[in-house]
Enzyme design. Structure first.
Site, PDB file in Angstrom:
ATOM      1  N   ARG A  11      11.983  -9.028  -0.021  1.00 16.77           N
ATOM      2  CA  ARG A  11      12.058  -9.906   1.152  1.00 16.77           C
ATOM      3  C   ARG A  11      11.991 -11.387   0.761  1.00 16.77           C
ATOM      4  O   ARG A  11      12.682 -12.225   1.344  1.00 16.77           O
ATOM      5  CB  ARG A  11      10.927  -9.582   2.130  1.00 16.77           C
ATOM      6  CG  ARG A  11      11.240  -8.356   2.976  1.00 16.77           C
ATOM      7  CD  ARG A  11      10.158  -8.075   3.996  1.00 16.77           C
ATOM      8  NE  ARG A  11      10.567  -6.974   4.863  1.00 16.77           N
ATOM      9  CZ  ARG A  11       9.764  -6.385   5.741  1.00 16.77           C
ATOM     10  NH1 ARG A  11       8.517  -6.793   5.883  1.00 16.77           N
ATOM     11  NH2 ARG A  11      10.214  -5.397   6.492  1.00 16.77           N
TER      12      ARG A  11
ATOM     13  N   LYS B 192      10.861  13.467  11.145  1.00 12.42           N
ATOM     14  CA  LYS B 192      10.632  13.870  12.531  1.00 12.42           C
ATOM     15  C   LYS B 192      11.679  13.340  13.494  1.00 12.42           C
ATOM     16  O   LYS B 192      12.138  12.219  13.357  1.00 12.42           O
ATOM     17  CB  LYS B 192       9.267  13.334  12.976  1.00 12.42           C
ATOM     18  CG  LYS B 192       8.117  13.970  12.230  1.00 12.42           C
ATOM     19  CD  LYS B 192       6.816  13.370  12.678  1.00 12.42           C
ATOM     20  CE  LYS B 192       5.652  14.162  12.083  1.00 12.42           C
ATOM     21  NZ  LYS B 192       4.365  13.606  12.516  1.00 12.42           N
TER      22      LYS B 192
ATOM     23  N   GLY C 112      11.220  -1.471  11.165  1.00  7.49           N
ATOM     24  CA  GLY C 112      11.206  -1.272  12.615  1.00  7.49           C
ATOM     25  C   GLY C 112      12.319  -1.999  13.349  1.00  7.49           C
ATOM     26  O   GLY C 112      12.887  -1.459  14.310  1.00  7.49           O
TER      27      GLY C 112
ATOM     28  N   GLY D 217      12.652   1.784   7.287  1.00 10.28           N
ATOM     29  CA  GLY D 217      11.622   2.620   6.666  1.00 10.28           C
ATOM     30  C   GLY D 217      11.905   3.033   5.235  1.00 10.28           C
ATOM     31  O   GLY D 217      12.102   2.212   4.355  1.00 10.28           O
TER      32      GLY D 217
END
Ligand code: 3PG
Ligand code: MG
Length: 397
Positions: A37, A198, A378, A355
């Site tokens: 970053r 998930k 996110g 993620g």
């Protein structure tokens, strides 16, 4: 990108420019353990500095809830930031008020000043207007280069953008360009590859994707839930049985929207979740009751190779198997390699993010070969969900 001003639209020489950065970087033993970053932010800071601006960097770091503490101090990233920009960056003990003003007043045009963690003030996350005003008082112009924090409507990402002439920084510009090309105005056919454990955390994302893409490849634990929802016995595999209705609803929406969902044809299964566990390849509907699907199998990889052949655009989020442990990284590696190769040979735009994705693609050696890999977690996911990001919306002309 006609919607946004960029640095090209600003007259920055002799001005004080507030730059919202995302310096929320991973740390290990008090040192920055991944500078991605910071490295991606550096060009914006260097450009503003070389154009004669005083550059004032605002960022959050961690999630402090009770005011200042040493662990969440941005001092921890000061050295890494100085290294990345090639000059000594000054530091202010606070992001608003006298301490910030004095630190900024002390430096010359072209200098870079890092202000302390915006989240040391509770007003930051409340997007408190008076607090945003205090920040705005520090500079003449505002540049947001923190796409990865743009899903937060906080004072430093949203409030202050409305108080000063504002523009997207170079990293923000690149992120928005890539995501727009991939999802808003893609060359078709467009495919999405969505993996991860998930579906419960990705319901909105999947609901939006099936309306936007022509082909949706599902892998990782979430594919098991879809197979289960269709009546397949997935043995001891990770599976959210209580999400079967939602999985069926997504499949129904996909059908209406003419989006073809591709589920695994075969799996690499094992009885233990550990590196080197004894394993075998089975058809998707032949998983033993004590076996777990830990990766897509070779027939699936081959099938995906054929199916993705004609795609002009691919959006990727999430790993297709338990890529952290060998040999269950093979499926993710193979499909990532295939997308990377087609991107390199031309004719395919590939964008990935969110993620675990960057880690999975880096592990596959494919990270540098995709058209664009987002540094956002996110924020990337919320973009895929079709949500307008407050930090991006506030930059609109
Ligand atoms: C991130 O690391 O995803 C961003 O910096 C946002 O951080 P947050 O989830 O604490 O708002
Ligand atoms: Mg986050």
């Amino acid at each position: 990108m006609t919607d946004f001003n960029t640095i090209d639209d600003l007259e920055v020489s002799g001005k004080t420019v507030l730059v919202r950065a995302d310096l929320n970087v991973p740390m290990q033993d008090g040192k920055v353990s991944d500078t991605t970053r910071i490295d991606r932010l550096a060009p914006t800071l260097k450009e503003l500095s070389s154009k004669g601006a005083k550059v004032v960097v605002l960022s959050h770091f961690g999630r402090p809830k009770n005011g200042p503490d040493a662990k969440n101090s941005l001092r921890n990233v000061l050295d890494a930031l100085s290294t990345a920009v090639g000059q000594k960056v000054a530091f202010a003990e606070d992001c608003v008020g006298d301490k910030a003003k004095e630190a900024i007043a002390k430096v010359h045009d072209g200098a870079i000043v890092l202000l302390e963690n915006t989240r040391f003030h509770a007003e930051e996350e409340k997007n408190d207007p008076a607090f945003a005003k205090q920040m705005a008082e520090l500079g003449d112009l505002y540049v947001n280069d923190a796409f990865s924090a743009a899903h937060r409507a906080h004072a430093s990402t949203e409030g202050v953008a409305r108080l000063l002439p504002s523009a997207a920084g170079r990293l923000m510009e690149a992120e928005l360009k890539a995501l727009t090309l991939a999802l808003e105005k893609p060359e078709r056919p467009v495919a999405a590859v969505v993996g991860g454990a998930k579906i419960s955390t990705k319901l909105e994302l999947l609901g939006n994707m099936v309306r936007k893409v022509d082909l949706l490849v599902l892998g990782g634990g979430m594919a098991n839930t879809f197979l289960f929802a269709q009546g397949t016995d997935v043995g001891a595999s990770l599976c959210e049985k209580d999400m079967a209705d939602q999985a069926r609803a997504i499949m129904a929406t996909a059908k209406e929207a003419n989006c073809e969902i591709l589920l695994p044809k075969d799996f690499v299964v094992a009885k233990e979740f550990k590196a080197g566990a004894a394993n075998r390849v089975v058809a998707f509907d032949a998983i033993g009751s004590d076996e777990m699907a830990l990766d897509i199998g070779p027939a699936t990889v081959e099938f995906l190779g054929v199916k993705l052949q004609g795609a002009k655009t691919i959006v990727w989020n999430g790993p297709l198997g338990a890529f952290e442990i060998q040999p269950f990284d093979a499926g993710t590696n193979a499909v990532a390699g295939l997308v990377a190769a087609r991107t390199e040979s031309g004719g395919l735009l590939s964008v990935a993010g969110g993620g675990d994705t960057v880690a999975a693609l880096a592990h596959a050696g494919a990270e540098d070969k995709f058209t664009y890999v987002s540094a956002a977690g996110g924020a990337f996911l919320e973009w895929l969900e079709g949500k307008e990001l407050p930090g991006v919306a506030a930059l609109k002309k």
